[in-house]
Design a protein around this motif. Sequence first.
Motif, mmCIF file in Angstrom:
data_model
loop_
_atom_site.group_PDB
_atom_site.id
_atom_site.type_symbol
_atom_site.label_atom_id
_atom_site.label_comp_id
_atom_site.label_asym_id
_atom_site.label_seq_id
_atom_site.Cartn_x
_atom_site.Cartn_y
_atom_site.Cartn_z
ATOM 1 N N VAL A 490 0.843 -1.209 0.000
ATOM 2 C CA VAL A 490 0.000 0.000 0.000
ATOM 3 C C VAL A 490 0.872 1.251 0.000
ATOM 4 N N ALA A 491 1.907 1.242 0.862
ATOM 5 C CA ALA A 491 2.783 2.415 0.967
ATOM 6 C C ALA A 491 3.497 2.691 -0.350
ATOM 7 N N GLN A 492 3.947 1.626 -1.032
ATOM 8 C CA GLN A 492 4.664 1.827 -2.297
ATOM 9 C C GLN A 492 3.727 2.200 -3.441
ATOM 10 N N THR A 493 2.496 1.707 -3.401
ATOM 11 C CA THR A 493 1.562 1.953 -4.502
ATOM 12 C C THR A 493 0.843 3.283 -4.348
ATOM 13 N N TYR A 494 0.520 3.653 -3.110
ATOM 14 C CA TYR A 494 -0.313 4.847 -2.892
ATOM 15 C C TYR A 494 0.355 5.913 -2.009
ATOM 16 N N GLY A 495 1.566 5.642 -1.528
ATOM 17 C CA GLY A 495 2.274 6.652 -0.732
ATOM 18 C C GLY A 495 2.208 6.357 0.761
ATOM 19 N N SER A 496 3.314 6.614 1.441
ATOM 20 C CA SER A 496 3.397 6.287 2.871
ATOM 21 C C SER A 496 2.450 7.127 3.718
ATOM 22 N N GLU A 497 2.033 8.312 3.194
ATOM 23 C CA GLU A 497 1.133 9.156 3.981
ATOM 24 C C GLU A 497 -0.214 8.484 4.213
ATOM 25 N N VAL A 498 -0.583 7.518 3.370
ATOM 26 C CA VAL A 498 -1.826 6.767 3.581
ATOM 27 C C VAL A 498 -1.723 5.971 4.877
ATOM 28 N N ILE A 499 -0.519 5.489 5.177
ATOM 29 C CA ILE A 499 -0.298 4.696 6.392
ATOM 30 C C ILE A 499 -0.168 5.600 7.608
ATOM 31 N N LEU A 500 0.524 6.721 7.443
ATOM 32 C CA LEU A 500 0.916 7.539 8.597
ATOM 33 C C LEU A 500 -0.017 8.700 8.879
ATOM 34 N N SER A 501 -0.934 9.004 7.979
ATOM 35 C CA SER A 501 -1.691 10.254 8.117
ATOM 36 C C SER A 501 -2.622 10.260 9.313
ATOM 37 N N GLU A 502 -3.196 9.110 9.641
ATOM 38 C CA GLU A 502 -4.110 9.073 10.782
ATOM 39 C C GLU A 502 -3.331 8.647 12.015
ATOM 40 N N SER A 503 -3.039 9.609 12.865
ATOM 41 C CA SER A 503 -2.258 9.300 14.063
ATOM 42 C C SER A 503 -3.102 8.500 15.043
ATOM 43 N N ASN A 504 -2.450 7.671 15.781
ATOM 44 C CA ASN A 504 -3.154 6.824 16.746
ATOM 45 C C ASN A 504 -3.563 7.652 17.951
ATOM 46 N N THR A 505 -4.852 7.728 18.214
ATOM 47 C CA THR A 505 -5.350 8.607 19.279
ATOM 48 C C THR A 505 -4.887 8.156 20.656
ATOM 49 N N GLY A 506 -4.600 6.854 20.800
ATOM 50 C CA GLY A 506 -4.187 6.355 22.122
ATOM 51 C C GLY A 506 -2.781 6.753 22.493
ATOM 52 N N GLY A 507 -2.019 7.272 21.543
ATOM 53 C CA GLY A 507 -0.646 7.680 21.853
ATOM 54 C C GLY A 507 0.353 6.548 21.710
ATOM 55 N N GLU A 508 -0.128 5.299 21.544
ATOM 56 C CA GLU A 508 0.762 4.150 21.402
ATOM 57 C C GLU A 508 1.365 4.141 20.005
ATOM 58 N N VAL A 509 2.680 3.878 19.933
ATOM 59 C CA VAL A 509 3.351 3.823 18.628
ATOM 60 C C VAL A 509 3.433 2.368 18.204
ATOM 61 N N PHE A 510 2.863 2.054 17.065
ATOM 62 C CA PHE A 510 2.817 0.679 16.593
ATOM 63 C C PHE A 510 4.100 0.320 15.874
#
Length: 976
Positions: A490-510
Amino acid sequence: MKVVNLKQAILQAWKERWSDYQWAVNMKKFFPKGATWDILNLAEALMEQAMIGPSPNPLILSYLKYAISSQFDDFSRELCVQALLDIMDMFCDRLSCHGKAEECIGLCRALLSALHWLLRCTAASAERLREGLEAGTPAAGEKQLAMCLQRLEKTLSSTKNRALLHIAKLEEASSWTAIEHCLLKLGEILANLSNPQLRSQAEQCGTLIRSIPTMLSVHSEQLHKTGFPTVHAVVLLEGTMNLTGETQPLVEQLMMVKRMQHIPTPLFVLEIWKACFVGLIESPEGTGELKWTAFTFLKIPQVLVKLKKYSHGDKDFTEDVNTAFEFLLKLTPLLDKADQRCNCDCTNFLLQECSKQGLLSEASMNNLMAKRKADREHAPQLKSDENANIQPNPGLILRAEPTVTNILKTMDADHSKSPEGLLGVLGHMLSGKSLDLLLAAAAATGKLKSFARKFINLNEFTTHRSEESTKAASVRALLFDISFLMLCHVAQTYGSEVILSESNTGGEVFFFETWMQTCMPEEGKILNPDHPCFRPDSTKVESLVALLNNSSEIKLVQMKWHEACLNISAAILEILNAWENGVLAFESIQKITDNIKGKVCSLAVCAVAWLVAHVRMLGLDEREKSLQMIRQLAGPLYSENTLQFYNERVVIMSSILEHMCADVLQQTATQIKFPSTGMDSMPYWNLLPPKRPIKEVLTDIFAKVLEKGWVDSRSIHIFDTLLHMGGVYWFCNNLIKELLKETRKEYTLRAVELLYSIFCLDMQQVTLVLLGHILPGLLTDSSKWHSLMDPPGTALAKLAVWCALSSYSSHKGQASSRQKKRHREDIEDYISLFPLDDMQPSKLMRLLSSNEEDANILSSPTDRSMSSSLSASQLHTVNMRDPLNRVLANLFLLISSILGSRTAGPHTQFVQWFMEECVDCLEQGSRGSILQFMPFTTVSELVKVSAMSSPKVVLAITDLSLPLGRQVAAKAIAAL
């Protein structure tokens, strides 16, 4: 001229003009007490003005207003009314005022009062006429009604008067409401009159009055053109590079182009469809084709649904869409080629989707389908049996959309309850082109971010172990691997911002987000192989090296896959050093790489990610073993002891590795044969010819595009690559130079349409460069003024306005995904370009000659307090820390200075073209537009230019939402 007996002269003059001066003799007899001598004073003033000047001054209007406001409601006094109408006849078409701004506003208000009285008088006369007809005396009231309508027509036929009334309406909203009520009443009375001439005259006057509030919003549409390359290119750009983008920014951009170029709606919609079909035909096989199919059949109908809201009525828009399809059906070669490419009747699918979205009536859809079916009968190549067994992509994409929704619901379930069932769903997604179909459908419908987020959560779920059986461990390993590979794809086909744009509201870093940000190679991202992220816990690294080197295969139970992925880079470094120093033989390396890719493909992806970063840092002669290791990891493992869905996972892994290695392989002129993936192999990769200066490539590709008249997908990718390599200033400056070289009028206009669409690759940054650097440089350097002559100068002015309007209308929103990928260069310190302290001269304005003598051109106390740089944007407290706002404010200061200077030349003409284009492109009311940055003092300078000295222009360039703006406009219009 001195008049001995002024009153006698007045009476004599009126006698000569109308042959009946009884109204003056009987003035005391007919006029109400108190109004008589006001009218006489008004007559004296009129005569006096007639002797000393060409038009009455505002004092006359104030006299008339006073006479009217003295409750002169007895419209039955025919001679009194006639006297007032005669007075109006003298001035209603030649008003002017060269006084203070407040006096000019007074003129507007007085004219509004006169119009109100005249309408009431007209209504009263019409009522008398109706009563006379009923009583059998039709002459009663008819003469007075004819006189009233004549004065109304004379007053309203003047654009200047309507402009003054427009300002008065904004000053006194309640008075305008009263005028609207009078119009309604007059309409009711006149509806019963049998005299068609009087009724027609009254209707024309009513239409003129109703047009006053909207007199700036009328634009003539282009009916002589049938092709609009800007719309074509904007759609092509979006479909090629920004499938995941939200629909609203695209809708606004298309509407902006439609307004700026005055494109009729049917031709506008037609151009969108034409671009979609061209995109389908041009698209590379594989993922690119699926993306374009999803864009055409899923996203564009949604765009049209939103465009429908901008239209005047639902029915009108559906008729326009139907007309657009009628036009489209005439382009048989285009439709046939698209049908051949997609192996189906594309128009049929499109019509069904538009009907489903309420864009077409069922009757229209059936009619259009029948026409296309009849056309296809004459195209035997469309009915060949060769591809009879291949399912067409449009049908697959349309079916994939509801599947995406179902998968998202499945992913919401508790993974711990039925991991095997979830694995079955994911396994089906991996087969054939299912994954790319689903991703394209999700991207086109705005669900891809949600899709990615759910796979990140799944991947994270697999990192939390509990007591597990061998089977459970196998399922967990597969869920980790499939989710990891899907997210990389997904990141290579549509851009990494698709993965990273929605920050996790819980504050946990996956885990996956961390790995992707720090370890995954991407275009424009340079990784440091010695970064701490590649140097985890040394104890765990040693254990992993031992595991890979000694075991026949990796044990699955209790295996921490995310830790293995983080440690693999350091483990590979140890193994590589051992190999290079002769400690390990090639056979051992083969066994290690087989272990790495044998169970989960994600380990191989993480290993190659580090190797790519490592190879970049090595000399050419040091790279051999690293590249050999990449070769070993890229191929599949031929073993029976692999986990489920291994072949499907290897296909995705190979695609990921090919994208990761592309840069390094190009730099080292190395070839690595990746297994056939069944997907497209990076169709737009390595477009630039080797060993050729990029400036030559840019000028050559632009010349080809200009000659052809439209931008194709391949050209868009070349322009994007050149923009990335050369930077925004280099890119913009060289293309503007090409525009200024063009001397053929037709080609300069075509160049503007094409350049605007090319600049959409990064409109915000290009606009800052164009307005903040290139234009000021051309306008302040007299040696460059010759390049601003017509036609290239006109074209550049048009392009600059289009870019400014587009950027300003959208810059409050988020940058599109394609723009976020690009590294932001520091093109200028905009703080120094336009300092916050207005007492300091800005950097640009120091280049210009001082024009302080023009700072106090307005003569009222309000006017005198206005500095030469005061603009509506400052009164609206626009944020001047924003770079675009600074650049616009500075450019308009420069324009103001050029208009006020005593040196004329091509640069002065350019400023005029720029302002004309601003007026031509703007919607009614300029609050919030780029013209709010123009100093108020510029208005009086502009009206001195013959082409700009019209009331409509003054209204268009002034912010009428501000009292000061209305004063400036009234003063400029009253002086015309």
